[in-house]
Design an enzyme around this catalytic site. Sequence first.
Site, PDB file in Angstrom:
ATOM      1  CB  CYS A 338       7.075  13.643 -30.859  1.00 55.79           C
ATOM      2  SG  CYS A 338       6.092  12.612 -29.798  1.00 55.79           S
ATOM      3  NE  ARG A 367       5.702   7.105 -22.853  1.00 52.30           N
ATOM      4  CZ  ARG A 367       4.784   7.004 -23.813  1.00 52.30           C
ATOM      5  NH1 ARG A 367       3.601   6.467 -23.526  1.00 52.30           N
ATOM      6  NH2 ARG A 367       5.031   7.433 -25.021  1.00 52.30           N
ATOM      7  CD  GLN A 385       6.381   5.242 -28.385  1.00 52.41           C
ATOM      8  OE1 GLN A 385       7.168   6.129 -28.666  1.00 52.41           O
ATOM      9  NE2 GLN A 385       5.149   5.482 -27.970  1.00 52.41           N
ATOM     10  CG  ASP A 387       7.001   7.031 -32.431  1.00 52.94           C
ATOM     11  OD1 ASP A 387       5.876   7.226 -32.926  1.00 52.94           O
ATOM     12  OD2 ASP A 387       7.460   7.726 -31.500  1.00 52.94           O
ATOM     13  CG  HIS A 389       6.643  11.607 -35.156  1.00 53.52           C
ATOM     14  ND1 HIS A 389       7.658  10.930 -34.535  1.00 53.52           N
ATOM     15  CD2 HIS A 389       5.632  11.709 -34.249  1.00 53.52           C
ATOM     16  CE1 HIS A 389       7.288  10.643 -33.298  1.00 53.52           C
ATOM     17  NE2 HIS A 389       6.072  11.095 -33.094  1.00 53.52           N
ATOM     18  CE  LYS A 473      -7.981   9.290 -29.289  1.00 58.22           C
ATOM     19  NZ  LYS A 473      -7.439   8.536 -28.158  1.00 58.22           N
ATOM     20  CG  HIS A 519       2.055  11.733 -32.927  1.00 58.20           C
ATOM     21  ND1 HIS A 519       3.156  11.953 -32.140  1.00 58.20           N
ATOM     22  CD2 HIS A 519       1.442  12.930 -33.052  1.00 58.20           C
ATOM     23  CE1 HIS A 519       3.197  13.240 -31.797  1.00 58.20           C
ATOM     24  NE2 HIS A 519       2.177  13.849 -32.329  1.00 58.20           N
TER      25      HIS A 519
END
Lengths: 662, 662
Positions: A338, A367, A385, A387, A389, A473, A519
């Site tokens: 992000c 992580r 990911q 991912d 945004h 969410k 997200h």
Amino acid sequence: MITITLPDGSKKQYPKGITGLEIAKDISPRLAKEALAIGVNGQVWDLTRPIENDAQIKIYTWDDPEGKHTFWHTSAHLMAAALEKLYPGIKFGIGPAIENGFYYDVELPEGTTISEKDFDTIEQTMLEIARQKHPLKRYYIEKQKALEYYKQKGDPYKVELINDLQDGEITFYELGEFTDLCRGPHLPHTGYIKAVKLLNIAAAYWRGDASRQQLTRIYGISFPKQKMLTEYLQMLEEAKKRDHRKIGRELELFYFSSRVGQGLPMWLPRGTVLRNNLIDFLSQLQRKYGYQQVVTPHIGNKNLYVTSGHYAKYKQHSFQPFTTPEGDEEYMLKPMNCPHHVEIYKMKPRSYKDLPLRLAEFGTVYRYEQSGELHGLTRVRGFTQDDAHIFCTPDQLKDEFKKVIEIVLYVFEVFGFKDYTAQVSLRDPDNKEKYIGKDENWEKAEKAIIEAANEMGLKTTVELGEAAFYGPKLDFMVRDALGRKWQLGTIQVDYNLPERFELEYIGADDKPHRPVMIHRAPFGSLERFVAILIEHTAGKFPVWLTPEQVAILPISDKFINYAEQIYEKLDNARIRAFIDYRNEKIGRKIRDAEVKHIPYMLIVGEKEAQNNTVSVRRQGQGDKGSMSIEQFILLINDEMNKEKIPERLEELRQIRLQSQNS
Amino acid sequence: MITITLPDGSKKQYPKGITGLEIAKDISPRLAKEALAIGVNGQVWDLTRPIENDAQIKIYTWDDPEGKHTFWHTSAHLMAAALEKLYPGIKFGIGPAIENGFYYDVELPEGTTISEKDFDTIEQTMLEIARQKHPLKRYYIEKQKALEYYKQKGDPYKVELINDLQDGEITFYELGEFTDLCRGPHLPHTGYIKAVKLLNIAAAYWRGDASRQQLTRIYGISFPKQKMLTEYLQMLEEAKKRDHRKIGRELELFYFSSRVGQGLPMWLPRGTVLRNNLIDFLSQLQRKYGYQQVVTPHIGNKNLYVTSGHYAKYKQHSFQPFTTPEGDEEYMLKPMNCPHHVEIYKMKPRSYKDLPLRLAEFGTVYRYEQSGELHGLTRVRGFTQDDAHIFCTPDQLKDEFKKVIEIVLYVFEVFGFKDYTAQVSLRDPDNKEKYIGKDENWEKAEKAIIEAANEMGLKTTVELGEAAFYGPKLDFMVRDALGRKWQLGTIQVDYNLPERFELEYIGADDKPHRPVMIHRAPFGSLERFVAILIEHTAGKFPVWLTPEQVAILPISDKFINYAEQIYEKLDNARIRAFIDYRNEKIGRKIRDAEVKHIPYMLIVGEKEAQNNTVSVRRQGQGDKGSMSIEQFILLINDEMNKEKIPERLEELRQIRLQSQNS
């Protein structure tokens, strides 16, 4: 009389001291039969515990996690009772219910051991006690007396546990001759437990502390019906066969090297094809929805994560920051994408005309996970990911949500996850101050999510207080072929990062406004998704996705030349084929290809070479006849197109567009 | 008499004390005219310096780096002479020749400054002195006398430099009234310098040490002909326009955020399309050559790099290692992909039948560069290599080399690098002990590279002693459209990593053998390659590669619906189009698309919508007439196919296959 409020909001009057079991009987005999515990003002209680005041209640059955938890908690006591009977002098640590079953940590009397060979005896003893329908009696003892009891019994673990408790009365449960320090809740009696299976035996340090005594942990599971246990054991057996670590090794999809580092997957050639196919599939889908792909570095200046708040939150549990050789700059592995995407948003002034801006990245993040927590591809230290945004105006939220739902449902459809539920997580309306972002925006966003989900035909549950502090969410939960649940495809609204990074766009009013971020990651991560997919499909991937689509099997060396011509044509059509060059009987070649889940086998021999054809075999289905290679290419392309079901995509699009106009 | 050996090996007798200029004259008057310096037994000397003993010589001209270097070195002295004349009392630091020109670091007399406005005067003064044809006189002074000279002159920098020199005689050069401490070599006289241009003025710390005096650095360049300067300045002007940082910003290809970190490129949507097209192009090409793609993590346990030797070599100049939260494990960002691929090789026993094993990865690596060294996409701290490692038997080296050469040449062809040279770097035959790996293997490898290069029709130079300690290599040097040289496509043999990681394969003899590794990256890195490509093409990429291929330009809002139908058809054919929705005149829309280098413009208005056609315009070429969208798709696909020139690939393949059979 007290007033009892049921989950549907209806109220009933009952005498003070009424129990959950009695309320359940009053509601319906069937519910009374299925009841395992009761929720009283949000706490889980024994069904037999008297209710003295007005309360909101909910009866829990096997279908509720609280019901199962109570069942397995009592089963842990049952196992302890059996162990105490079989191993007098045994000492007990803790014995909780877990996600699937229960365990108890014990110290065996000197000179005795327990192994899997003893499981049968223990199980039989448990069932024997269960059949006696011993009630689980709850009572209270003064702390001092409780300590004396366990000191006398010679159980240092319970003494330590009690010492850690506050002064006052301490809860105990009695089950026949076995008494245990326990907060409960429990089943009314042991007769509920009809089937028991001990699963595993392991070593466990007292209180997880490697410097303390090592205890024996015995895992078990239990059910209210024998049939349920049988099914569960079958499922376990099947799950073992489908274990993605096992299949990943057999099919050579991925590999972990301890020299590279624990939990850091290396994608082998076949796995890389699979992975790239997933990336290509989602990229194309996302392009249709106006996503723009970016590529950002895997590290970032520490200050970036200080600004984003990730550093404060994760610093204790991350790979630690590192410096440049001069030590004048500190960097971190990126734990999420992000902040990088936010920086791209900020690279130039944005107008409302630029929104929604949808930045997508197959971004690899790192992580830290403790080595004990690592598990194949589902718990790793580095993962990619899928991912994206979405930066949009508050007014665009609902429409954007619908489009994301459409993508998620399409993904479920293509990969054969037919059984899914969705949960909308909203603010706790009584604690609005816990959340960041304007009240007005929260209301707009919550309404947008609920409406978007409804209009897209989703069956949702709504949970209050489950939202993140930075936004509401929508979560999806899918069941795989074995009925196991996986969370996939979270869609998260975020008011926090736009605030922290002071994002702006110039509105139609020529004034600066703050955008909202969404997200979303339909796969979650490529690693986790591939793991789920392997276990869901047992390694039989759809044709379009599978690394090797076609095995060309020459009957003998004489036909290798022809096989290579076939290969060339398939390769030019971008169909992934290989030739089995081995000097083996054709039967053996077919068997090996079947075992490796190669969808198509093309057998080439005398006849085929003469007629310029191939003999086609479909994995698991057998002979499909002879055809020209061009015909075969049409056939396999057609199958791949159907697998990707563009009709369903169109259908979902129609649902969205119609709801938009309504 | 002494014996002088010429580069072609021929020998001549000359009197003792003969000079380079005299030898050049003896060889040919033309060479004497072009001569700038002479190589004597590997050292570069003044043309006027007497040769007293037998020697191997080489006359250097403008075409040799040594020639240019001498020319610019003398030019630095010339500038110093002019500065001393114009700014009496000026003090001098150092004044070397650099890659393109020269500079001098000076301390100006108190109260004076130099700015670009003074360049003209300085240049004129330089040319004036040059025209006087001052010889550059070399002589020696005792260290003590040299110190006295500069102390008296009041030049602390030269005093410091001389103090650091060994005792004994020190070389000086005299140019008219200007005398300088200098090792040489220099031109015979200043008359060689016919054109001069000062380019830039900057601050520079004495000896690069920020704690010391700040000097003024003046950059310049000079040429033997005015025309060469004019051409150079035109090239600089053009290079400025083509600067990839400028075009990258204008076309929004990539972006650097100081908050993410210096030298860490973020690929914006258009740049990502470009990047992915490059990846897809090379992946397909490599698949044809039997490469298998893998994906490995961006970090590795520090011990991995201790084993590989990278840690010992690079630790001082790398992003520093980092730990897990418990501090029990140390990791590093990977500076290269090789150790990870080696671990994949080692994951199971390998047989000679498995070789060659070609593992490819678009692997992002991180290497620290000082912030002053960073430059756009050409010097970055994180970049993605189009990396591959070929594990093969020593006997397979030659054939593998040919295949890699084939790929590299194909890449040059597709991207329009017509002008390239190749250099084979071999061992220093007199210092064989400096190198790792068996003598026999080195001989085999060197022979294999030379033969492979010859058989593939490469023009190569062979350099002894230029091999890495771990193996010989082949380097390519391409010239871009502006004539600038770039190194691209190194192919490196490696005996070291197989040794360090103890790699093995079981040979046909059933015994273990050590494989050889080849490292290769035709692009080098995606970042550097894109930078070169931008500057080579001035941002006009081939159609197949360019981010936006087609601009659909509706003449007015009435035709947006038709434009969207056209868009849909192009999108389904995977052609990258966009619609210019702006309410602008069609002339403006065309101009804007031209400026953005969009190869095709499709103009749609009344006539087109009625006839179901598009009016096609080619960037830089104008109107191409009307056609149906299906015809246009055929046209653009045909152009893309031609751009990727599969014929040339076939041609290269034939060269390789024929040479194989010979």
